[in-house]
Scaffold this active site. Sequence first.
Site, PDB file in Angstrom:
ATOM      1  N   GLU A  65       0.255  -1.536   0.211  1.00 17.11           N
ATOM      2  CA  GLU A  65      -0.326  -0.523   0.254  1.00 17.11           C
ATOM      3  C   GLU A  65       1.082   1.303  -0.042  1.00 17.11           C
ATOM      4  OE1 GLU A  65      -1.891  -0.732   3.917  1.00 17.11           O
ATOM      5  OE2 GLU A  65      -3.874  -1.916   2.671  1.00 17.11           O
ATOM      6  N   CYS A  87      -9.841   0.190   7.945  1.00 17.32           N
ATOM      7  CA  CYS A  87      -9.976   1.946   8.198  1.00 17.32           C
ATOM      8  C   CYS A  87     -10.359   2.858   7.605  1.00 17.32           C
ATOM      9  CB  CYS A  87      -8.288   1.939   8.357  1.00 17.32           C
ATOM     10  SG  CYS A  87      -7.595   1.559   6.350  1.00 17.32           S
TER      11      CYS A  87
END
Lengths: 648, 648
Positions: A310, A406
Amino acid sequence: MKQQVRIQDEFWNDYAELVRQTVIPYQWEALNDRIEGAAPSFAIRNFRIAAGLEEGEFGGLVFQDSDLAKWLEAVGHSLRRHPDPELERIADGAIDLIGQAQFEDGYLNTYFTIKEPGKQWTNLHDAHELYCAGHFIEAAVAYAEATGKRKLLEIVCRFVDLIDRRFGTEPGQIRGYCGHQEIELALVKLFALTGEERYLNLSRYFIDERGSKPNYFVDEWERRGRTSHWVQGIASAPNLEYNQSHLPVREQSVAAGHSVRAVYMYAAMADLARLTGDAGLREACERLWANATGKQMYITGGIGSTHLGEAFSFDYDLPNDTVYAETCASIGLIFWARRMLRLEAKSDYADVMERALYNNVLGSMSKDGKHFFYVNPLEVWPEASAKNPDRHHVKPARQKWFGCSCCPPNVARLLSSLSDYIYDVSEDGRTLYTHLFIGSEASFELDGRRVNLRQRSGLPWDGRVAFEVSLPEGGESAAFELALRVPGWFQSAAPAMHVNGQPQTFRMDNGYAKVERNWAEGDKLEWLLPLETKLVAAHPLIRADAGKAAIQRGPLVYCLEEADNAAPLSSLSLAVDPKLSERLGDGLLDGCIVVEGEGLAADETAWPEEGLPYRPLRKLDKPVRFKAIPYFLWGNREPGEMSVWLRV
Amino acid sequence: MKQQVRIQDEFWNDYAELVRQTVIPYQWEALNDRIEGAAPSFAIRNFRIAAGLEEGEFGGLVFQDSDLAKWLEAVGHSLRRHPDPELERIADGAIDLIGQAQFEDGYLNTYFTIKEPGKQWTNLHDAHELYCAGHFIEAAVAYAEATGKRKLLEIVCRFVDLIDRRFGTEPGQIRGYCGHQEIELALVKLFALTGEERYLNLSRYFIDERGSKPNYFVDEWERRGRTSHWVQGIASAPNLEYNQSHLPVREQSVAAGHSVRAVYMYAAMADLARLTGDAGLREACERLWANATGKQMYITGGIGSTHLGEAFSFDYDLPNDTVYAETCASIGLIFWARRMLRLEAKSDYADVMERALYNNVLGSMSKDGKHFFYVNPLEVWPEASAKNPDRHHVKPARQKWFGCSCCPPNVARLLSSLSDYIYDVSEDGRTLYTHLFIGSEASFELDGRRVNLRQRSGLPWDGRVAFEVSLPEGGESAAFELALRVPGWFQSAAPAMHVNGQPQTFRMDNGYAKVERNWAEGDKLEWLLPLETKLVAAHPLIRADAGKAAIQRGPLVYCLEEADNAAPLSSLSLAVDPKLSERLGDGLLDGCIVVEGEGLAADETAWPEEGLPYRPLRKLDKPVRFKAIPYFLWGNREPGEMSVWLRV
């Protein structure tokens, strides 16, 4: 209270209400595992088990607690704007539960309470304990500010005091820091609310210690017997760049590693640079900003070009199809931009903040507030997402909730605290900066007295912005400077300013139009921002966008969807003069401006059914009309192809 | 012996000699772990351990034996062309070693001998035992044909006889097949050499059984306790598409899964369809061919668009930068094409065979014969290969040897047996087909007598091809038909034919120019193939190539390299009239034709150093000249960017 802002804006009110009426209640259901067809969160259940109210195993990821914290923070922000006794009651109940799960010494983390008791602080690299603490700090600050209730704040301060005793450079202290930065910026908020210097110092310790030699994470990995939370058996040595501990922060110049970790850290660095006057930190912030936004940011304000880790990859590597551009990373970029603006009022920072907000972040949430993108691509081919494993992470439709969820609560807490992103008063109390043009009622201390400012804005559809001054404490006038951002929207014309109907000159300073005068009750300022639809090109080193253009109108990036245009979208190219025109949309696009234009499409029907898919180049393009919609609205209809960049 | 062909060709002789003098000796060193700086192979060492000549652990991958087999096959082919007593002595030694490693019952596999004795045939899905057997069969056939020595053939037949007893549908037999197809096509070769029907039947059994329900691999995985050779702990259920066991082969219509496995299987299916007259198999071959080459093949003849599973993805998904296009897959495609040609003489098959050969396969090997690409990209940005993990598999420079070194020996065995790919005599013995234009001396049985044919060819640089007939057994003339392929190179003009200096008409049949006559001693046929440099477009559904063109001249695809053109190559677009011109290259390109033309380059210097990498679209292109080189020669200079597709 230095500034008080309440958003009253046609565009943003809808979002604030969506967050209040839908996102927050929906996420509460999600945290309680009551959303059918969505992956369970386990967040509340973990707290109930940790509090001894329920039997069971820990569920979800090691940092699952943070979802509850982020939700509570969103609730805090929302209550500030819109009191809601029922919501407050639910939140108070959750806070009571958190209190019940806290240890005597202040420790608070359900994973280590339920699953690995006794292993606290042994795996800072993977286990997110300080990260979750950071989110509880942010929640406690927001909740205290909104409701005046201090219970969560007290819980959190007890935890932070424990952390302060356990971490540091003194003998017997753990000389470490978190594998996922977050507590650093949270501690600055706690300092701002409480005035306790030790919270600021603890934040500074975490930032200063990071990346020092010998590396804490390498030593810790050795101490753990080279294991990892995430892999079975022996794990390879930690990738230090991943969490930005490869170098002391002051020596970092290139945005690298996991992008959310990076920008959360940069945000804290900007806070500390401002509060401590640390020139080295400030210069690092400025270097990192130039790199991240000048060489590693998508036109939508997305950052992170690879899903593996990521992470940022490297300068000008911005693939549109294998993109990551995580929602949380753009939110972190907004956090960072906000703090750079406090460090120095410079419109570049606000431009990026606005770009990320109106495009990557808004686009991550569906119109109904119940579906979210984690990855925000600039090019989608649904069949490739389904059938080419290199693109499985790129979803053509928003999902209900994520195993690692998240992003949705992060969107909620940002959108519900958006009023904090509009204005700044300079240190000397003499200049009022407007960074974002969002309708609002605000109150400031300026020229030693209270000044109210009402802003109205037609953005993002219309560029007319108006301000009205009032002096609630009476008096002739207040002498201060209004500084209005001149947006970097690539417009050919400059904005015009009128005060009380008369043209007003202004001086430019760091991208802000400044006008200083004695402002009287009822003074009106009009700020007329040209809003042209522009074709935008990318830097030639961004190979993925070569020979292409994007459409931008004001802060909004546009895109083409298969719902409005023939697939494959790649067959379309812009006509030499595409004659872009604007019109009001309907249906999903009611109230929105869509852009239409002239293009050329490859004539697919001229290809035979059989045989090689290659043949001599011929020009068989036929003229077509195309229709572009704001990027933030993509993916609200039937899943199909989408593209931001069009061939010129 | 029906046909005997010896290549004598300016272009290909170099490759045959490179394989004989460099590749084969170099690979022998590699198999013996004597290449400095290259990953060790362990192949010979494994055999020495299995033979009891050395102590040690098994090294390398579970299918490491196949590297030795492929090397021996290449040696066989090479000895056929060019006797070499020293090489033959080394090969005989290796064969003796193989014999020493064989079990009494015929079993032969060093992995199961050294590392997992007693576990033979328990993991057909992962362990490649039948795959390795297949390569030994191919080696034995090639070696016996070249040298007349039957020792390896005897070793192999003993093993195959064991396999034939162990596998099948009778009670007590294993009703399975290999996780990596290869033995199926090898058994057909063994049948062709020995005439033993049971080898053909065993091949047919493996093909027929594949994909039947209940699935063998699922049952086997259950029996093994859901384990896998490749993962620790419990493994997920096998992905049946990966090895084409998701459906019975006759029901397959779309090329799917691991691309090497797929094309090896399709090759065997084509063999069996021809030898057994099985219409269902033939139709499956034709459907799969149409899909694989019409919708899933790169212009270079590469197949497999994702490195995850080294697999086909889906129709028209042909990304140039995250590409796989494994060398072995293109070699397998050539195997398949060769067998489709035997099933039906149709120029489409030969076109693809030639495309894969001259581009993907030739390009996989360096000029020095010592470095190889496994992945053959159509677009390379070296920094992305280094820094973006999504592209780590795409190497900008050829490597010495691979841990999994399937590709280099596969190149060697293909190039050393290329004489088998040029001609076919029809079943009725009346038509001689020429599929490839490669200078050669050949001898056939036609019209009931021996006919010699000498071919000279200027390809790939010059399109003049000439044939001369001779009748070594004397006699007036031989009545037969010559069928010359009309290449599908997108040329505007048709080829011309002359016989003994006079224009000769011909009839077209399935893409072949046919002329039937009584051929007399010394008859000369000229076949003049136009060779124009063409711009080639891709099907509009291939999104990755939209708005782009590739350069092709005859069988050769061209590419741009950073060594000849300014980076980023993406900044270059073709001028409206690019005025392509050809000239002889020098240096590395000595003797090659390079293509030059006119293009436009984005003016990168006009961008400021600082700030956003986006701005209003302006036309600041400047005219530039570009230079394209044959794709097969890319990567022989300093590593840099490379691109096949250019913006139009």
